[in-house]
Design an enzyme around this catalytic site. Structure first.
Site, PDB file in Angstrom:
ATOM      1  N   HIS A 159      -2.029   4.580  -1.727  1.00 40.93           N
ATOM      2  CA  HIS A 159      -0.895   5.213  -0.660  1.00 40.93           C
ATOM      3  C   HIS A 159      -1.245   6.584  -0.470  1.00 40.93           C
ATOM      4  O   HIS A 159      -0.421   7.381   0.234  1.00 40.93           O
ATOM      5  CB  HIS A 159       0.399   5.173  -1.089  1.00 40.93           C
ATOM      6  CG  HIS A 159       0.831   3.876  -1.318  1.00 40.93           C
ATOM      7  ND1 HIS A 159       0.834   2.990   0.048  1.00 40.93           N
ATOM      8  CD2 HIS A 159       1.161   2.951  -2.079  1.00 40.93           C
ATOM      9  CE1 HIS A 159       1.359   1.606  -0.363  1.00 40.93           C
ATOM     10  NE2 HIS A 159       1.581   1.697  -1.553  1.00 40.93           N
ATOM     11  N   HIS A 197       1.036  -4.057  -0.775  1.00 44.40           N
ATOM     12  CA  HIS A 197       1.655  -3.218   0.191  1.00 44.40           C
ATOM     13  C   HIS A 197       0.395  -2.452   0.817  1.00 44.40           C
ATOM     14  O   HIS A 197      -0.768  -2.245   0.194  1.00 44.40           O
ATOM     15  CB  HIS A 197       2.117  -2.072  -0.780  1.00 44.40           C
ATOM     16  CG  HIS A 197       3.522  -2.413  -1.518  1.00 44.40           C
ATOM     17  ND1 HIS A 197       3.182  -2.835  -2.826  1.00 44.40           N
ATOM     18  CD2 HIS A 197       4.813  -2.444  -1.323  1.00 44.40           C
ATOM     19  CE1 HIS A 197       4.493  -3.242  -3.421  1.00 44.40           C
ATOM     20  NE2 HIS A 197       5.157  -3.342  -2.490  1.00 44.40           N
ATOM     21  N   TYR A 323       3.183  -5.352 -11.303  1.00 45.48           N
ATOM     22  CA  TYR A 323       3.958  -4.501 -11.865  1.00 45.48           C
ATOM     23  C   TYR A 323       4.658  -5.777 -12.526  1.00 45.48           C
ATOM     24  O   TYR A 323       5.850  -5.592 -13.183  1.00 45.48           O
ATOM     25  CB  TYR A 323       5.129  -3.852 -10.809  1.00 45.48           C
ATOM     26  CG  TYR A 323       4.325  -2.838  -9.950  1.00 45.48           C
ATOM     27  CD1 TYR A 323       4.057  -1.724 -10.719  1.00 45.48           C
ATOM     28  CD2 TYR A 323       3.991  -2.972  -8.861  1.00 45.48           C
ATOM     29  CE1 TYR A 323       2.942  -0.777 -10.038  1.00 45.48           C
ATOM     30  CE2 TYR A 323       3.397  -2.243  -8.042  1.00 45.48           C
ATOM     31  CZ  TYR A 323       2.959  -0.958  -8.474  1.00 45.48           C
ATOM     32  OH  TYR A 323       2.090  -0.102  -7.952  1.00 45.48           O
TER      33      TYR A 323
END
Length: 344
Positions: A159, A197, A323
Site C-alpha cells: 500500500h 487488498h 490476519y
C-alpha cells in the site's frame, strides 16, 4: 527454499488502529511474524538474516522528502507534545490545497498518509528499514542463484506509494525488490500481488513504466479497502499503458474463480516476457481472515504455490497481509511447500 528475516522488524510495536470507529489493537502485529517463523522452523526452512542495504534502494522508488518525514515523524510528534501515537486526522482533500506541505507534524501526517488506520510509533522507521532489507536479501539471493526465496517482511509494503503510507505499509518492499532486479540487469519484472487488498502503492509507483508489469488479484474496490484504486480500467499510462492489470473480484469469490483470474495473470506475464516474478504474498485470501472476504482453505494455498512454480520463472515471495493469526503460519508455509513440490 531460503527465507530471509530481520529481527529489526519487531521494533514497530503499535498499540492503536482506527477500525470501525474505534481504536483497537492493530491487526498487523509482531505476533504474526512469530507464528510464521514457528511454522517455517517446523517445516525445516532455513532462515537467514539479511544485510543492511541502507537508504539508496528506498530512494530508488520513494520520494526523499517522504522518507525524511518517516524518519523524523515520531520525534517531531513527541516534541510537539502530542499524546498517544501519531495518527492523521486531516488530508489535502478535494476542496483543500494539495501543493503545500505544512510545517506542523499533524499537517505533514495528513499530507503523507493515505488512510487513518495506520499509526506511526517509536520504532516504525527502523522496522520499515529492516523489512526492506529482508526483501532485498531475498531478491539478491534469487538474482545470484536463480533459486526461489521468501522474504518475511514486516511491516508489509504494497500500500506504500511513492510518497504516502497507509494500510500498515511504509516502504514498498515489492517495488524496492523489483527495482533492484532491474538495476541488476533484468529487462522486465512482474510484480504479482495476491493479497486480498489491492496493491495501490505498487501500482502507483510503476504506473507509467513498461519495465515492471504489475498484476493484482483483489477484492472489488467498490466495497473493499482501499476503495479508490484497483478497478479493471486502470491499465497504465504513457509507456506503462497495458502494463498494469487488475482483477477485482467480489466478496465470497470461489477458489476456482480466483484461480481462473490467476491463469490470466500468468498468461500475461509470459506474454510480456518477464524474467522474474516478485509475489506480494498476502494470505488474507483465507476464508477465516478477519478483514477479508475470500474463501481459500489451507490446502488451496498448496495449489497456489504449485501453480506459481509451474510458471517456470525465478520467484521471490514477499510477505504482505494475513490476519487470521492462528492460521497465518500454516498458510504461508503451504504456499512455499507447494512451490517446492514442483520446483524442489
Amino acid at each position: 527454499m531460503l527465507t530471509f528475516f530481520s529481527e529489526g522488524s519487531r521494533q514497530r510495536q503499535a498499540r492503536s488502529e482506527l477500525h470501525d470507529g474505534a481504536l483497537v489493537t492493530p491487526f498487523e502485529c509482531p505476533e504474526r511474524i512469530d507464528l510464521v517463523l514457528n511454522a517455517l522452523h517446523k517445516a525445516a526452512f532455513e532462515v537467514r538474516t539479511p544485510s543492511d542495504y541502507g537508504l539508496a534502494p528506498v530512494l530508488a522508488v520513494h520520494d526523499s522528502s517522504y522518507v525524511a518525514f518517516l524518519e523524523s515523524c515520531w520525534q517531531a510528534w513527541q516534541a510537539a507534545g502530542h499524546e498517544g501515537e501519531a495518527i492523521p486526522n486531516i488530508w489535502p482533500a478535494r476542496t483543500l490545497r494539495g501543493d503545500k506541505i505544512p510545517k506542523a507534524v499533524s499537517g505533514q501526517l495528513g499530507y503523507y498518509a493515505l488512510a487513518a488506520e495506520t499509526s506511526i510509533t517509536e520504532g516504525t522507521f527502523a522496522a520499515a528499514m529492516a523489512s526492506k532489507d529482508t526483501a532485498l536479501g531475498a531478491v539478491e539471493h534469487t538474482l545470484a542463484t536463480g533459486e526461489p526465496t521468501f522474504g518475511l517482511c514486516r511491516p508489509p509494503g504494497h500500500h506504500a506509494a511513492y510518497d504516502q503510507f497507509g494500510g500498515y505499509c511504509f516502504f514498498n518492499n515489492a517495488a524496492i525488490a523489483a527495482q533492484r532486479a532491474l538495476d541488476a540487469g533484468k529487462r522486465r519484472v512482474a510484480v504479482l500481488d495476491v493479497d486480498f487488498h489491492h496493491g495501490n502503492g505498487t501500482q502507483q509507483i510503476f504506473y507509467s513504466r513498461d519495465d515492471v508489469l504489475f498484476l493484482s488479484l483483489h477484492g472489488d474496490p467498490n466495497v473493499t479497502f482501499p476503495y479508490y484504486s484497483g478497478y479493471a480500467d486502470e491499465t497504465g499510462e504513457g509507456r506503462g499503458a497495458g502494463f498494469n492489470v487488475n482483477y477485482p473480484l467480489p466478496p465470497g469469490t470461489s477458489v476456482a474463480a480466483w484461480m481462473t483470474a490467476l491463469e490470466k495473470a500468468l498468461e500475461r506475464i509470459h506474454q510480456a516476457e518477464c524474467e522474474l516474478i516478485v509475489v506480494s504474498l498476502g494470505v488474507d485470501i483465507f476464508e477465516g481472515d478477519p478483514i477479508s472476504a475470500f474463501t481459500f482453505q489451507h490446502s488451496d494455498f498448496i495449489a497456489l504455490g504449485k501453480r506459481l512454480a509451474e510458471a517456470g520463472l525465478p520467484c521471490v515471495f514477499l510477505m504482505e497481509g494475513g490476519y487470521a493469526v492462528e492460521d497465518i503460519g500454516v498458510n504461508v508455509v503451504n504456499v512455499l511447500q507447494g512451490f517446492k513440490q514442483v520446483r524442489g
